[in-house]
Design an enzyme around this catalytic site. Sequence first.
Site, PDB file in Angstrom:
ATOM      1  N   ASP A   6      34.341 -38.120 -16.316  1.00  0.00           N
ATOM      2  CA  ASP A   6      35.792 -37.936 -16.264  1.00  0.00           C
ATOM      3  C   ASP A   6      36.378 -38.240 -17.637  1.00  0.00           C
ATOM      4  OD1 ASP A   6      38.454 -37.777 -15.640  1.00  0.00           O
ATOM      5  OD2 ASP A   6      38.505 -39.495 -14.297  1.00  0.00           O
ATOM      6  N   ASP A  12      27.795 -16.549  -5.956  1.00  0.00           N
ATOM      7  CA  ASP A  12      28.974 -16.357  -5.115  1.00  0.00           C
ATOM      8  C   ASP A  12      28.529 -15.997  -3.696  1.00  0.00           C
ATOM      9  OD1 ASP A  12      31.420 -15.873  -4.001  1.00  0.00           O
ATOM     10  OD2 ASP A  12      31.883 -14.104  -5.210  1.00  0.00           O
ATOM     11  N   GLU A  69      48.084 -39.737  -7.723  1.00  0.00           N
ATOM     12  CA  GLU A  69      47.384 -38.455  -7.670  1.00  0.00           C
ATOM     13  C   GLU A  69      47.824 -37.669  -6.441  1.00  0.00           C
ATOM     14  OE1 GLU A  69      43.322 -39.425 -10.099  1.00  0.00           O
ATOM     15  OE2 GLU A  69      43.162 -39.295  -7.914  1.00  0.00           O
ATOM     16  N   TYR A 117      39.658 -12.021 -16.365  1.00  0.00           N
ATOM     17  CA  TYR A 117      38.701 -11.624 -15.328  1.00  0.00           C
ATOM     18  C   TYR A 117      39.451 -11.199 -14.067  1.00  0.00           C
ATOM     19  CZ  TYR A 117      35.221 -12.094 -11.631  1.00  0.00           C
ATOM     20  OH  TYR A 117      34.425 -11.855 -10.536  1.00  0.00           O
ATOM     21  N   HIS A 144      39.726 -39.908  -1.979  1.00  0.00           N
ATOM     22  CA  HIS A 144      39.645 -40.511  -3.316  1.00  0.00           C
ATOM     23  C   HIS A 144      41.055 -40.699  -3.879  1.00  0.00           C
ATOM     24  CE1 HIS A 144      38.152 -40.842  -7.590  1.00  0.00           C
ATOM     25  NE2 HIS A 144      39.372 -40.366  -7.788  1.00  0.00           N
TER      26      HIS A 144
END
Length: 280
Positions: A170, A38, A197, A14, A146
């Site tokens: 998740d 969008d 993370e 794309y 988080h």
Amino acid sequence: MPAESVRKDLALEYCRRVNAGELGGVLELFAHDARLVDPLGSEPVTGREAIGARLAPALRGALQEEPGRPYAAHDGRSVVLPATVTVGAPGLPPERRMRTQVMGILDVTEDGLIQELRVMWGRSDSTWPAGPASDEERRKELARQHCLCINDGDVDGLLKLYSPRIRFEDPVGSWTRTGLEALRAHATMAVGSNVHEAAGFTVAGQDGRHAAVTVSATMDYLPSGPLLARHHLMTLPTPADPDRARIGIEYVMVIGVDTDGLIDEMRAYWGATDVSLLGP
């Protein structure tokens, strides 16, 4: 459903066709009744003709999309692609072109066509002059917070970011869990696996609700690795030294924030092709 690699290739194709200015070629990637939203929060347009009318001015403005790495999901249909988008009048110098960080979420049909494309980006993610967007920054900071709580092993602090009505998945395509106790169990297992993370590319939606962040996570192979394999969430060989091995997971976390400023929705997009086995 299309394999993860097929979906990822579709997202990158794309971008390639957009960058080449091939409107007809871009539209061939969409199902006839596809939807384009969008930015997220605006009215969707439906059908190839309407999508073409929406995209044509941007392509005339030499729209360019610099894609990041695509992320799959275990639902057999979703893929997420972060990208940096630039657009402006043809021949306009780079410093006068609008630059926007976006996160495209694609739903793909069994035939390998785009059924829906939702593009998340906020006023705070664009160089285009706009009014203040403190609510967007707040949502993006919640997503990053988080990760910080997980890294600190602060499960109680993590739960304070979330609504008692939290629903989370998740990874996307596994199963939806609800409530803070389910989230506590999930986070406790992550902390027990020494998860770290690193938050990266972060955007907000213009719907007043959503934000998304790319995350590079690492964790001990034990105890979570065999569990992920048992549920067919990864297809890695058993490491020679399971006690010392670690797993890498690249994913996109999408959160929804309620009117109290708490996260009431969390979806983590990653697939088997986003998991790797790391050395000790």
